[in-house]
Motif scaffolding. Structure first.
Motif, mmCIF file in Angstrom:
data_model
loop_
_atom_site.group_PDB
_atom_site.id
_atom_site.type_symbol
_atom_site.label_atom_id
_atom_site.label_comp_id
_atom_site.label_asym_id
_atom_site.label_seq_id
_atom_site.Cartn_x
_atom_site.Cartn_y
_atom_site.Cartn_z
ATOM 1 N N GLU B 18 0.850 -1.189 0.000
ATOM 2 C CA GLU B 18 0.000 0.000 0.000
ATOM 3 C C GLU B 18 0.891 1.246 0.000
ATOM 4 O OE1 GLU B 18 -2.841 0.669 3.272
ATOM 5 O OE2 GLU B 18 -4.328 0.645 1.660
ATOM 6 N N VAL B 19 0.670 2.103 -0.969
ATOM 7 C CA VAL B 19 1.498 3.306 -1.110
ATOM 8 C C VAL B 19 0.774 4.526 -0.545
ATOM 9 C CG1 VAL B 19 2.731 4.760 -2.767
ATOM 10 C CG2 VAL B 19 2.568 2.321 -3.165
ATOM 11 N N LEU B 20 -0.522 4.594 -0.772
ATOM 12 C CA LEU B 20 -1.331 5.685 -0.223
ATOM 13 C C LEU B 20 -2.499 5.066 0.536
ATOM 14 C CD1 LEU B 20 -1.450 7.932 -3.425
ATOM 15 C CD2 LEU B 20 -0.042 8.329 -1.400
ATOM 16 N N SER B 21 -2.783 5.642 1.707
ATOM 17 C CA SER B 21 -3.825 5.024 2.525
ATOM 18 C C SER B 21 -4.792 6.077 3.060
ATOM 19 C CB SER B 21 -3.146 4.286 3.688
ATOM 20 O OG SER B 21 -4.098 3.698 4.506
ATOM 21 N N ASN B 22 -6.044 5.930 2.691
ATOM 22 C CA ASN B 22 -7.140 6.766 3.204
ATOM 23 C C ASN B 22 -6.835 8.270 3.145
ATOM 24 O OD1 ASN B 22 -7.000 4.127 5.243
ATOM 25 N ND2 ASN B 22 -8.941 4.510 4.225
ATOM 26 N N ILE B 23 -6.421 8.719 2.001
ATOM 27 C CA ILE B 23 -6.100 10.145 1.855
ATOM 28 C C ILE B 23 -7.362 10.949 1.538
ATOM 29 C CG2 ILE B 23 -4.985 11.769 0.258
ATOM 30 C CD1 ILE B 23 -2.580 10.072 0.303
ATOM 31 N N THR B 24 -7.523 12.028 2.247
ATOM 32 C CA THR B 24 -8.630 12.946 1.971
ATOM 33 C C THR B 24 -8.079 14.362 1.915
ATOM 34 O OG1 THR B 24 -10.242 11.512 3.045
ATOM 35 C CG2 THR B 24 -10.842 13.844 2.821
ATOM 36 N N MET B 25 -8.337 15.061 0.824
ATOM 37 C CA MET B 25 -7.944 16.484 0.748
ATOM 38 C C MET B 25 -8.609 17.143 -0.451
ATOM 39 S SD MET B 25 -4.002 16.446 -0.422
ATOM 40 C CE MET B 25 -3.368 15.431 -1.706
ATOM 41 N N ASN B 26 -8.691 18.453 -0.381
ATOM 42 C CA ASN B 26 -9.249 19.235 -1.483
ATOM 43 C C ASN B 26 -8.222 20.264 -1.915
ATOM 44 O OD1 ASN B 26 -11.855 18.043 -1.422
ATOM 45 N ND2 ASN B 26 -12.235 19.172 0.463
ATOM 46 N N LEU B 27 -8.092 20.432 -3.202
ATOM 47 C CA LEU B 27 -7.163 21.437 -3.723
ATOM 48 C C LEU B 27 -7.961 22.454 -4.536
ATOM 49 C CD1 LEU B 27 -5.287 18.960 -3.066
ATOM 50 C CD2 LEU B 27 -3.788 19.799 -4.816
ATOM 51 N N GLU B 28 -7.637 23.727 -4.340
ATOM 52 C CA GLU B 28 -8.426 24.789 -4.961
ATOM 53 C C GLU B 28 -7.690 25.458 -6.116
ATOM 54 O OE1 GLU B 28 -8.787 27.171 -1.519
ATOM 55 O OE2 GLU B 28 -10.587 26.152 -0.809
ATOM 56 N N ALA B 29 -8.471 26.099 -6.956
ATOM 57 C CA ALA B 29 -7.890 26.873 -8.062
ATOM 58 C C ALA B 29 -7.235 28.137 -7.499
ATOM 59 C CB ALA B 29 -8.979 27.239 -9.056
ATOM 60 N N GLY B 30 -6.320 28.700 -8.266
ATOM 61 C CA GLY B 30 -5.669 29.939 -7.862
ATOM 62 C C GLY B 30 -4.469 29.738 -6.962
ATOM 63 N N LYS B 31 -4.024 28.497 -6.817
ATOM 64 C CA LYS B 31 -2.904 28.234 -5.908
ATOM 65 C C LYS B 31 -1.847 27.349 -6.558
ATOM 66 C CE LYS B 31 -5.549 28.750 -1.695
ATOM 67 N NZ LYS B 31 -6.235 28.110 -0.594
ATOM 68 N N ILE B 32 -0.631 27.485 -6.040
ATOM 69 C CA ILE B 32 0.451 26.583 -6.465
ATOM 70 C C ILE B 32 0.805 25.730 -5.251
ATOM 71 C CG2 ILE B 32 2.799 26.404 -7.342
ATOM 72 C CD1 ILE B 32 2.473 29.129 -8.662
ATOM 73 N N TYR B 33 0.396 24.500 -5.276
ATOM 74 C CA TYR B 33 0.638 23.592 -4.147
ATOM 75 C C TYR B 33 2.019 22.961 -4.267
ATOM 76 C CZ TYR B 33 -4.333 23.753 -2.934
ATOM 77 O OH TYR B 33 -5.582 24.165 -2.550
ATOM 78 N N GLY B 34 2.700 22.870 -3.162
ATOM 79 C CA GLY B 34 3.974 22.163 -3.124
ATOM 80 C C GLY B 34 3.749 20.813 -2.464
#
Lengths: 262, 281
Positions: B18-34
Motif C-alpha cells: 500500500e502506497v497511499l492510505s485513506n487520503i482525503t484532501m481538497n485542492l483549490e484553483a488559484g494556488k500553487i501547491y507544493g
C-alpha cells in the motif's frame, strides 16, 4: 455519439498528427519502395541472365505488403504503452476510441496503401516508359489475381495479434510476442496431429490417403452436409482463427488501451 | 475559491504494497501547491492518480468534476502532467515540431507564450530535442506545459536538471502562470528552488497526508528563528552561518519567514506533534 467518445474534428486532427509523427518514415519508405522497382529494372537492363518478370515483381510486392502490414503495429506504435515514453500518447486529449481507430487505420489502411502506391506507382512508371524491358503493371496484378479472402484474413489475424501483444506487453515485447506465436504454432500442430491420427485410426487408409483440402478453393464459411468430419473441423477452426480470434484481439486491444495503467 | 481536485478516502497499492492510505484532501484553483515527502512517500503516484494514469483501489478522486482514470478528452484537454523523466517527448523533433504535433489538442494553447518562454530560457526552438542536453529538453517540456494554458498543471520535480538562471526563470514563469482559474501541483525535493512560489504545502508521509496548510497558517503555528544557541523545547535545529536555524511552536505569535527545508525536517522528526498542532488549531 458522445463528444467524449468520438468527435470527427478531433479524429481528423489525430489522423493528421499521426501522419505528421511518422514523417521520418516517409523519406525512407519513398526511397526503399520506389527504389526496388528501379533496381529490378536495372537488373533486367543489365542482361545478367536474370529477368525479373511481372510475376516475380508481384510476388515480391505481395510479400512486402504482407510482412510490413503484419509488423506495422511494432513499427508505428512500439512505445505506445511504455510507462515513460508513451505518456504523450495516453495524455493526448482524444478519446481511447479515436486513438484506437487511428491505430487500426494506420496499420490496416495507410501502411499497405503507401507501399502499394509507391512501389506500384514507380513500377507503372517504368512499365509505361520502358515496356520492352519492363512489362506489365503489378498494381493490376495485385488487384485482379493476388488478393484472396484467405490471405487477407490470415494477415488480419497476425496483425491483430501483434497489435494486441504490442499493447499488452511493456518490456521485451518482440521476444514475448515471438514466444506466444511459437507456442501457439506448437499447440496447433499438435492438435492437428492428434486429430488427424484419431481420424486415421477410425477411417480406412484409402479414404484417409485420398483426403484432399484446398484452402483457396473452399470459401471460409462453406461447409457441406457430406463433408468429411475432418473438413468440418478444419472449417470450424478456420472460422475461429480467421474471424473470431481477430475480432477478439481487436476488442482486447481496445480494452487494454482503455485500462492501461502507467 | 473553486475546488479543482477532490480526494476522498483514497488508497492505492502496487501489488500488495500500500502506497497511499485513506487520503482525503481538497485542492483549490488559484494556488500553487507544493507536494513534499521522502522518497517512496507516494508523491509521484498521487500525481499519476490525479492525472488519470493510475487508478486507486479504494476511495474517490475527482478533478474538475471528472474521474481522472476515465481519461476523457474533456478532462485531458484541461490538465497537463510533466513527469520527472521526460522520455515522453518525441526526441526526433524540435521544440516547435513537438508543439506543432500536440498543441492542437489543447484548446487554450498559446503559441506566443510558448515562443516567449523558449526565448526566456534561451532555447533554440528549431534544434532537434535529442541534440539538446537533459536540462534543455526539460526547459522545452516546461515551456510546452505552461503554454498549454490548462486548468490543472501537475509537475513532478520540474526544477531537477535546470541550471541556476533557469530555476529563476522557471519561478518567474510559474508565478505569472498562476491565475484565479488555474491550479498547479508541484512535487519536489528541491524545496529551496521553489521557495516563494509554492503555497500551500502538502507533506506526504507513511502513506498519508501529514500536512496540508498555507504558509500563513504554518507561520502562525510555527516559528523559524536564527538563534545563537539551541534553546530548549525547539522541534528542530540545524547549524547555519551565524548560529542555528530553529523551528519551534509559535506560542508568542512571533512573525517569521517559513523555511521549507527546516519545516520538512521538523515535520519528519516530530510527526505527531506537528500533526496535532495543526489538527487542534
Amino acid at each position: 455519439m458522445n463528444n467524449n467518445t468520438f468527435q470527427p474534428d478531433r479524429f481528423y486532427r489525430l489522423i493528421v498528427r499521426n501522419l505528421k509523427s511518422i514523417r521520418k518514415y516517409w523519406v525512407q519508405s519513398l526511397l526503399i519502395f520506389a527504389g526496388l522497382p528501379l533496381l529490378f529494372f536495372l537488373i533486367n537492363l543489365s542482361n545478367m541472365g536474370i529477368e525479373i518478370d511481372l510475376h516475380s515483381r508481384t510476388s515480391f510486392l505481395n510479400g512486402l505488403v504482407t510482412s510490413l502490414v503484419v509488423v506495422s503495429p511494432f513499427m508505428l506504435f512500439f512505445n505506445y504503452n511504455h510507462p515513460k515514453k508513451g505518456l504523450t500518447e495516453v495524455m493526448l486529449a482524444a478519446s481511447v476510441l479515436e486513438k484506437y481507430l487511428v491505430m487500426q487505420l494506420a496499420c490496416l489502411l495507410f501502411t499497405p496503401l503507401a507501399i502499394v502506391a509507391i512501389y506500384g506507382g514507380m513500377d507503372s512508371l517504368l512499365a509505361f516508359f520502358f515496356s520492352n524491358t519492363y512489362s506489365g503493371h503489378v498494381i493490376q496484378q495485385i488487384i485482379h489475381n493476388s488478393l484472396n479472402l484467405h490471405q487477407i484474413t490470415t494477415i488480419l489475424l497476425l496483425q491483430q495479434a501483434i497489435l494486441f501483444f504490442n499493447l499488452l506487453f511493456v518490456r521485451r515485447k518482440v521476444v514475448k510476442t515471438g514466444g506466444v506465436f511459437i507456442l501457439t504454432m506448437i499447440v496447433t500442430i499438435a492438435a492437428i496431429g492428434i486429430t488427424a491420427s484419431l481420424f486415421e485410426s477410425g477411417s480406412s487408409s484409402d479414404e484417409f490417403n485420398h483426403f484432399n483440402f484446398d484452402f483457396n478453393e473452399r470459401g471460409l464459411f462453406t461447409i457441406y452436409a457430406d463433408d468429411h468430419p475432418i473438413v468440418i473441423i478444419i472449417q470450424i477452426t478456420r472460422i475461429f482463427m480467421l474471424v473470431i480470434v481477430p475480432l477478439a484481439l481487436m476488442a482486447g486491444s481496445y480494452f487494454v488501451m482503455k485500462n492501461k495503467r502507467y | 475559491m473553486k475546488r479543482m481536485i477532490q480526494i476522498h478516502d483514497l488508497s492505492f497499492k502496487y501489488g500488495n504494497k500500500e502506497v497511499l492510505s485513506n487520503i482525503t484532501m481538497n485542492l483549490e484553483a488559484g494556488k500553487i501547491y507544493g507536494l513534499l515527502g521522502e522518497n517512496g512517500a507516494g508523491k509521484t503516484t498521487l500525481l499519476k492518480i490525479i492525472g488519470g494514469l493510475q487508478r486507486p483501489y479504494r476511495g474517490k478522486c475527482t478533478v474538475c468534476d471528472e474521474i481522472p482514470f476515465q481519461r476523457t478528452p474533456s478532462f485531458l484537454s484541461r490538465i497537463y502532467y510533466l513527469p520527472e523523466e521526460i522520455d515522453y517527448i518525441q526526441t526526433d523533433y524540435s521544440a516547435l515540431q513537438f508543439a506543432d504535433l500536440n498543441a492542437p489538442f489543447y484548446p487554450k494553447f498559446d503559441w506566443d507564450k510558448f515562443k516567449k518562454i523558449l526565448e526566456e530560457f534561451d532555447l533554440d526552438a528549431n534544434k532537434k530535442l535529442r541534440k539538446l542536453s537533459h536540462g534543455q529538453s526539460k526547459k522545452a517540456a516546461i515551456s510546452f506545459a505552461v503554454a498549454a494554458n490548462v486548468d490543472l498543471l501537475l509537475l513532478d520535480e520540474p526544477s531537477n536538471g535546470l541550471d541556476i538562471p533557469s530555476k529563476t526563470i522557471f519561478r518567474k514563469i510559474m508565478a505569472e502562470y498562476c491565475l484565479e482559474t488555474t491550479c498547479t501541483l508541484i512535487s519536489t525535493h528541491q524545496v529551496r528552488d521553489l521557495e516563494n512560489l509554492i503555497d500551500p504545502i502538502i507533506i506526504l508521509d507513511n502513506r498519508a497526508v501529514l500536512m496540508n496548510e498555507s504558509l500563513e497558517r504554518i507561520s502562525e503555528k510555527l516559528c523559524f528563528l536564527l538563534e545563537s544557541s539551541v534553546p530548549s523545547g525547539v522541534l528542530y535545529a540545524e547549524p547555519t552561518l551565524g548560529g542555528y536555524l530553529c523551528v519551534s511552536e509559535n506560542r508568542n505569535q512571533r512573525e517569521s519567514r517559513v523555511n521549507l527545508e527546516a519545516l520538512f525536517n521538523a515535520t519528519m522528526q516530530h510527526k505527531t506533534v506537528i500533526h496535532n498542532l495543526f489538527k487542534n488549531a
